[in-house]
Design an enzyme around this catalytic site. Sequence first.
Site, PDB file in Angstrom:
ATOM      1  N   TYR A 152       7.335  -6.053  -5.275  1.00  0.00           N
ATOM      2  CA  TYR A 152       6.706  -4.734  -5.133  1.00  0.00           C
ATOM      3  C   TYR A 152       6.028  -4.333  -6.449  1.00  0.00           C
ATOM      4  O   TYR A 152       4.875  -3.891  -6.456  1.00  0.00           O
ATOM      5  CB  TYR A 152       7.761  -3.705  -4.710  1.00  0.00           C
ATOM      6  CG  TYR A 152       7.202  -2.330  -4.432  1.00  0.00           C
ATOM      7  CD1 TYR A 152       6.426  -2.087  -3.294  1.00  0.00           C
ATOM      8  CD2 TYR A 152       7.452  -1.258  -5.287  1.00  0.00           C
ATOM      9  CE1 TYR A 152       5.918  -0.821  -3.028  1.00  0.00           C
ATOM     10  CE2 TYR A 152       6.949   0.010  -5.029  1.00  0.00           C
ATOM     11  CZ  TYR A 152       6.187   0.225  -3.894  1.00  0.00           C
ATOM     12  OH  TYR A 152       5.686   1.492  -3.633  1.00  0.00           O
ATOM     13  N   LYS A 156       2.068  -3.555  -7.196  1.00  0.00           N
ATOM     14  CA  LYS A 156       1.570  -2.250  -7.671  1.00  0.00           C
ATOM     15  C   LYS A 156       0.963  -2.339  -9.076  1.00  0.00           C
ATOM     16  O   LYS A 156       0.022  -1.603  -9.388  1.00  0.00           O
ATOM     17  CB  LYS A 156       2.688  -1.198  -7.602  1.00  0.00           C
ATOM     18  CG  LYS A 156       3.124  -0.855  -6.172  1.00  0.00           C
ATOM     19  CD  LYS A 156       2.010  -0.206  -5.351  1.00  0.00           C
ATOM     20  CE  LYS A 156       2.498   0.263  -3.984  1.00  0.00           C
ATOM     21  NZ  LYS A 156       1.436   0.871  -3.179  1.00  0.00           N
TER      22      LYS A 156
HETATM   23  N1  LIG Z   1       7.757   6.760  -0.734  1.00  0.00           N
HETATM   24  C1  LIG Z   1       7.790   6.550  -2.024  1.00  0.00           C
HETATM   25  O1  LIG Z   1       8.771   6.911  -2.700  1.00  0.00           O
HETATM   26  C2  LIG Z   1       6.641   5.910  -2.741  1.00  0.00           C
HETATM   27  C3  LIG Z   1       6.608   5.981  -4.130  1.00  0.00           C
HETATM   28  C4  LIG Z   1       5.538   5.415  -4.808  1.00  0.00           C
HETATM   29  C5  LIG Z   1       4.511   4.813  -4.124  1.00  0.00           C
HETATM   30  N2  LIG Z   1       4.568   4.742  -2.769  1.00  0.00           N
HETATM   31  C6  LIG Z   1       3.429   4.101  -2.101  1.00  0.00           C
HETATM   32  O2  LIG Z   1       2.697   5.096  -1.404  1.00  0.00           O
HETATM   33  C7  LIG Z   1       2.152   4.568  -0.196  1.00  0.00           C
HETATM   34  C8  LIG Z   1       2.633   5.379   1.001  1.00  0.00           C
HETATM   35  O3  LIG Z   1       4.049   5.338   1.032  1.00  0.00           O
HETATM   36  P1  LIG Z   1       4.892   6.117   2.144  1.00  0.00           P
HETATM   37  O4  LIG Z   1       6.223   6.336   1.560  1.00  0.00           O
HETATM   38  O5  LIG Z   1       4.086   7.245   2.659  1.00  0.00           O
HETATM   39  O6  LIG Z   1       5.022   4.956   3.235  1.00  0.00           O
HETATM   40  P2  LIG Z   1       5.373   4.970   4.804  1.00  0.00           P
HETATM   41  O7  LIG Z   1       6.259   3.789   5.027  1.00  0.00           O
HETATM   42  O8  LIG Z   1       5.837   6.321   5.247  1.00  0.00           O
HETATM   43  O9  LIG Z   1       3.935   4.699   5.456  1.00  0.00           O
HETATM   44  C9  LIG Z   1       3.255   3.496   5.256  1.00  0.00           C
HETATM   45  C10 LIG Z   1       2.294   3.293   6.415  1.00  0.00           C
HETATM   46  O10 LIG Z   1       1.580   2.057   6.191  1.00  0.00           O
HETATM   47  C11 LIG Z   1       1.362   1.477   7.459  1.00  0.00           C
HETATM   48  N3  LIG Z   1       1.081   0.038   7.330  1.00  0.00           N
HETATM   49  C12 LIG Z   1       1.898  -0.941   6.857  1.00  0.00           C
HETATM   50  N4  LIG Z   1       1.297  -2.139   6.958  1.00  0.00           N
HETATM   51  C13 LIG Z   1       0.058  -1.921   7.494  1.00  0.00           C
HETATM   52  C14 LIG Z   1      -1.037  -2.766   7.850  1.00  0.00           C
HETATM   53  N5  LIG Z   1      -1.002  -4.079   7.659  1.00  0.00           N
HETATM   54  N6  LIG Z   1      -2.137  -2.182   8.383  1.00  0.00           N
HETATM   55  C15 LIG Z   1      -2.198  -0.853   8.595  1.00  0.00           C
HETATM   56  N7  LIG Z   1      -1.179   0.000   8.279  1.00  0.00           N
HETATM   57  C16 LIG Z   1      -0.076  -0.528   7.743  1.00  0.00           C
HETATM   58  C17 LIG Z   1       2.664   1.737   8.222  1.00  0.00           C
HETATM   59  O11 LIG Z   1       2.487   1.603   9.618  1.00  0.00           O
HETATM   60  C18 LIG Z   1       2.980   3.160   7.793  1.00  0.00           C
HETATM   61  O12 LIG Z   1       2.442   4.107   8.705  1.00  0.00           O
HETATM   62  C19 LIG Z   1       2.579   3.106  -0.157  1.00  0.00           C
HETATM   63  O13 LIG Z   1       1.550   2.317  -0.699  1.00  0.00           O
HETATM   64  C20 LIG Z   1       3.802   3.073  -1.066  1.00  0.00           C
HETATM   65  O14 LIG Z   1       3.994   1.801  -1.633  1.00  0.00           O
HETATM   66  C21 LIG Z   1       5.603   5.263  -2.065  1.00  0.00           C
END
Ligand SMILES: NC(=O)c1ccc[n+]([C@@H]2O[C@H](COP(=O)([O-])OP(=O)(O)OC[C@H]3O[C@@H](n4cnc5c(N)ncnc54)[C@H](O)[C@@H]3O)[C@@H](O)[C@H]2O)c1
Length: 256
Positions: A152, A156
């Site tokens: 991961y 990133k």
């Molecule tokens: N939640 C956290 O704490 C956090 C922290 C830092 C960064 N992030 C990053 O922020 C972003 C959003 O995170 P989140 O927590 O809202 O995630 P989430 O899991 O709630 O949503 C992610 C979405 O991506 C979609 N997805 C996955 N693979 C896909 C594909 N091949 N094609 C199309 N859609 C696809 C999923 O269906 C889902 O709806 C991500 O990139 C994550 O790595 C999250």
Amino acid sequence: MEKMDGKVIVITGGSSGMGAAMAKDFVTRGAKVAIFDLDEEKGNHLVAEAGDAAAYYKIDVTSKAEIKKGIQSVEEKYGPLTTLVNSAGVSKMVPFLESTEELWDLTMDVNLKATFLCCQIAIERMLEHGGGEILNMSSLSGKKASSWQTIYCASKFGVQGLTQSIAKEFADQNIRVNSICPGIVYTEMWEKLKHEYARKRNIDPEEVMDYFKGNIPMHRLVEMKDVINAAVFLLTEKASYLTGQSINLVGGEWMD
Ligand SMILES: NC(=O)c1ccc[n+]([C@@H]2O[C@H](COP(=O)([O-])OP(=O)(O)OC[C@H]3O[C@@H](n4cnc5c(N)ncnc54)[C@H](O)[C@@H]3O)[C@@H](O)[C@H]2O)c1
């Protein structure tokens, strides 16, 4: 309220979590929003609430052909694409020696390759009509190493390099590219991750969030409003001199 009238915004990963929260908010600011996500049920539910200003497209963002077709349909429906938000992502916490090649491929494909592909296709369109702006959802893990998150973090850190390099290449063509690096936002991603983190620390999954809060100088997690405020700022006129930058949404946990 900062308005987004006239913007046509594609949000990948917009069916869930931060992508969904941004989609709902951007519509209230006057934008047209297209969600690219694999989760049909949640995507359709979200756009049903938002009305004509939002549309869901079932798209696998690791497929160049699907993204291209999707963006073409969005432009036919709403007009020229002005804005891209890359929020689709996957995350798994696992010891390095248990990390599989399959996990590497999936994580790199969704978090890094899809960001590359979506940026490339969107920029081709943006150049045709005079510019635009891109926001990549990176992470604190794009700047700070963590054990059990090797793949991961690698993906990133890659998003950071991608964001900065694209920003530099298109800075004089009216295309701005920035990222947000959040700490922990309690989305569906963490519903699963908290069990993996509990294993890592040998604590109860229900204790995980309090454990994190204890280590964050502000003693709270990232809230959706923090994400939305940063995203709206980066995607609108107030950030017109910012490109290749990242906002750390970490409550003081990291300062570079
Ligand atoms: N939640 C956290 O704490 C956090 C922290 C830092 C960064 N992030 C990053 O922020 C972003 C959003 O995170 P989140 O927590 O809202 O995630 P989430 O899991 O709630 O949503 C992610 C979405 O991506 C979609 N997805 C996955 N693979 C896909 C594909 N091949 N094609 C199309 N859609 C696809 C999923 O269906 C889902 O709806 C991500 O990139 C994550 O790595 C999250």
